[in-house]
Design a protein around this motif. Sequence first.
Motif, PDB file in Angstrom:
ATOM      1  N   GLY A 178       0.824  -1.205   0.000  1.00 51.80           N
ATOM      2  CA  GLY A 178       0.000   0.000   0.000  1.00 51.80           C
ATOM      3  C   GLY A 178       0.852   1.246   0.000  1.00 51.80           C
ATOM      4  N   HIS A 179       0.198   2.380  -0.217  1.00 55.84           N
ATOM      5  CA  HIS A 179       0.878   3.670  -0.329  1.00 55.84           C
ATOM      6  C   HIS A 179       1.339   4.146   1.044  1.00 55.84           C
ATOM      7  N   LYS A 180       2.643   4.291   1.222  1.00 51.72           N
ATOM      8  CA  LYS A 180       3.244   4.833   2.438  1.00 51.72           C
ATOM      9  C   LYS A 180       4.269   5.875   2.003  1.00 51.72           C
ATOM     10  N   TYR A 181       3.888   7.127   2.116  1.00 48.34           N
ATOM     11  CA  TYR A 181       4.687   8.224   1.567  1.00 48.34           C
ATOM     12  C   TYR A 181       6.096   8.215   2.153  1.00 48.34           C
ATOM     13  N   SER A 182       7.111   8.295   1.274  1.00 47.89           N
ATOM     14  CA  SER A 182       8.493   8.169   1.724  1.00 47.89           C
ATOM     15  C   SER A 182       9.414   9.118   0.986  1.00 47.89           C
ATOM     16  N   ASN A 183       9.951  10.098   1.705  1.00 45.59           N
ATOM     17  CA  ASN A 183      11.008  10.932   1.147  1.00 45.59           C
ATOM     18  C   ASN A 183      12.280  10.114   0.932  1.00 45.59           C
ATOM     19  N   ALA A 184      12.522   9.149   1.831  1.00 41.49           N
ATOM     20  CA  ALA A 184      13.716   8.302   1.713  1.00 41.49           C
ATOM     21  C   ALA A 184      13.725   7.548   0.387  1.00 41.49           C
TER      22      ALA A 184
END
Length: 373
Positions: A178-184
Amino acid sequence: MTKRTRRRLAGLACGALAAVALVAPVAVAHAEDHAATQDVLNRYQQKAGPGAAVHAGRGAEAWTLSSGSASISQNRPITSADHFRIGSQTKTFTAAVVLQLFDEGAVDLDAPIEQYLPGVVTGNYDGTVITVRQLLDHTAGLTRDAAGAKAEADGTYTLAALVGAAMDDAPQGAPGAGHKYSNAGYLVLGMLVEKLTGQSIGGAITDRIITPLGLTGTSFPARGERALSTPFVPGYQGIRVGGFFFWFDATTLVELSTWSSAAAMESTMDDLVKFQRELAGGGVVSAKALAEMRTTVPVAPGAPQGYGLGLFTMPLSCGGQAWGHNGVLPTGHASITMVTDDGRFASAVTNANFIPADPSALDVVDTALCEGE
């Protein structure tokens, strides 16, 4: 669009504080012609920074509305040519370069990142399972932000150091879950671009997008560079004491190399509109690559909005949808740019890293895109 949905989309940005700004709106040209948008913008600005603005239009027609002030030291409107930190709108530039590499046959979107960056995605993650596509659409499960990286002697950070530190952090979820926002994840993509092009991520974005499109107000900062080009919108952070705000200038507060390919760039509303319109019109990547960018996953279970490869889609109150991205940075800037396939566009900015919910920046651009439809 429901209030709950707007809050979900607002959370796509880098993160922010919430507060209420008490700054009187400033009347500007075109306000009488776009009263509905000016009203929403004024109400948004009262909960956002000292100032807020929207630059919108259709085809060759463009107009700009401003509310509040671009600066706490002088009463002036924000213009479409003012520079500001675009935060996570940087992700669309990074994704576009990756999709250009896809067009060139250098990247298989469904290949594991280990194929291109052996030994980089490791530790608490498995680079043989996580794909390039999953990094692009935030379904890789990586931690949201890279923390604990060791700085260089000059106080700046390398992509390798940031990504290496992120590998020690716990995943947000399983790859593909699922969508898990990640800058990394977008820092990893920056490393991918550097590996495949032999350039810095800033150099690749400049040579492949900024220069060809003539985005003269857009740039990727060198490590250690914090100042904005002139004219610019100062960014602010602040606290509320009773009915008053005490703002402090945060424009150069952040070492931008910590955000790099995820959120470091500067631009203007003029340039952001031009970039998104060129992208939507086939001037940046092929039709095939654009279709990949617009292949979305839900931003949350049951949500009508979706996130693609560096883009999200926003259903409009007048029907149809718009494509683009938003961005928030501790420099005191929050912004969003959305375009439609029939030539409409809207870009909004406020000079504080707040995310008001009612009305939100999404309400501002929705009204600007739908007014007159």
